[in-house]
Design a protein around this motif. Structure first.
Motif, PDB file in Angstrom:
ATOM      1  N   ARG A 105       0.829  -1.204   0.000  1.00  0.00           N
ATOM      2  CA  ARG A 105       0.000   0.000   0.000  1.00  0.00           C
ATOM      3  C   ARG A 105       0.863   1.253   0.000  1.00  0.00           C
ATOM      4  O   ARG A 105       0.606   2.213  -0.740  1.00  0.00           O
ATOM      5  N   GLU A 108       2.272   2.033  -3.397  1.00  0.00           N
ATOM      6  CA  GLU A 108       1.234   2.611  -4.254  1.00  0.00           C
ATOM      7  C   GLU A 108       0.996   4.080  -3.901  1.00  0.00           C
ATOM      8  O   GLU A 108       0.772   4.916  -4.784  1.00  0.00           O
ATOM      9  N   ASP A 111       3.745   6.059  -5.446  1.00  0.00           N
ATOM     10  CA  ASP A 111       3.541   6.194  -6.892  1.00  0.00           C
ATOM     11  C   ASP A 111       2.539   7.309  -7.198  1.00  0.00           C
ATOM     12  O   ASP A 111       2.736   8.097  -8.131  1.00  0.00           O
ATOM     13  N   VAL A 169      -4.541   5.552  -0.836  1.00  0.00           N
ATOM     14  CA  VAL A 169      -4.750   4.177  -1.296  1.00  0.00           C
ATOM     15  C   VAL A 169      -5.505   3.446  -0.193  1.00  0.00           C
ATOM     16  O   VAL A 169      -5.016   3.364   0.939  1.00  0.00           O
TER      17      VAL A 169
END
Length: 284
Positions: A105, A108, A111, A169
């Motif tokens: 997580r 992400e 990102d 996320v």
């Protein structure tokens, strides 16, 4: 023991997303007049033996604790466990599974932040993590403040880390029944943490309390750092309506970030049954 006990049964150390060690928290709690303390790190019991020893060293009573992340009605809810055996296999393994998805997580999240020009956020957040298994939004927030992207952690969450923002996320956590069962089977008592913080309408909130009690949950945080005076009254009424004991805890994370310092909350109302009365035989 009665409602006029300075009990602080919700706080966090470097073992999860706090900034102080269990030993420093024990000293701070005692200095602030706390008589009964619990360390409740997120999805982790690794600091429990240290915290119990530290409490004993400063002459303070102690209850074991943790705060378990749960998915309920598609949002994250927190369940505090108190007074359990921290070495109980089902609890230890359940918490390990709950922690398991945090690194994926976090990558992400990094990102998503990179797409809006914030590079290296995963590596930056890692610098603030005492336990890499527990990397969280709070660690990203500290990095973004320290690197000058935002003025404070509240601004980070508002701009980047809440639903619909670039670094958000979702994570699917434990189920409510699992969390309550792990705590109960380990000899402890399950408590709904800071209920006013959840984005629930009255119907979903009633469903949470109903299902929680059906699974064997026995308490709710009435007085906590993020509740207003009006919310103290609201959740005192709900505690009585559902036959739940009342808990009290600052949710302290850091001297620089927290709503309330350890031991500085108002006392519980006398009409409530304090959770510590139900856990008298588990107090160390």
């Amino acid at each position: 023991m009665n409602a006029l006990l300075n009990a602080d049964l919700h706080c966090h150390s470097v073992v999860s997303d706090g900034t102080l060690t269990p030993e420093a928290l024990a000293e701070r709690a005692r200095a602030n007049g706390v008589e009964l303390w619990a360390l409740t790190d997120h999805d982790e019991v690794g600091g429990q033996h240290r915290a119990a020893a530290a409490a004993k060293a400063v002459g303070m009573k102690y209850l074991t604790g943790t705060e378990i992340s749960v998915t309920f009605a598609d949002i994250t809810v927190h369940i505090v466990g108190l007074g359990f055996d921290p070495d109980h296999p089902a609890l230890v393994q359940g918490l390990k599974r709950t922690r398991g998805g945090r690194e994926e997580r976090a990558r992400e999240m990094a990102d998503g932040l990179a797409k809006v020009g914030i590079q290296g956020a995963f590596e930056g957040a890692l610098q603030y993590v005492g336990n890499p298994d527990l990397i969280s939004r709070t660690h990203f927030a500290r990095h973004l403040v320290e690197s000058g992207v935002c003025r404070d952690t509240n601004e980070v969450f508002r701009k980047f880390l809440t639903e619909g923002k670039p670094g958000f996320v979702p994570h699917r956590w434990a189920q409510l029944g699992d969390a309550v069962r792990w705590i109960t089977e380990a000899g402890g008592l399950a408590v709904i943490a800071h209920p006013a913080r959840y984005d629930h309408n009255p119907t979903r909130e009633y469903a949470l309390f109903t299902e929680f009690k059906a699974h064997g949950g026995r308490g709710v945080e009435v007085v906590t750092g993020s509740h207003t005076a009006a919310e103290y009254v609201k959740y005192a009424d709900l505690a009585i309506e559902f036959g739940l004991a009342a808990s009290r805890g600052s949710d302290f994370h850091s001297p620089d970030e927290s709503h309330c310092d350890l031991g500085k909350l108002p006392y519980l109302e006398g009409r409530l049954t304090p959770v510590w009365e139900l856990l008298a035989d588990r107090i160390q």
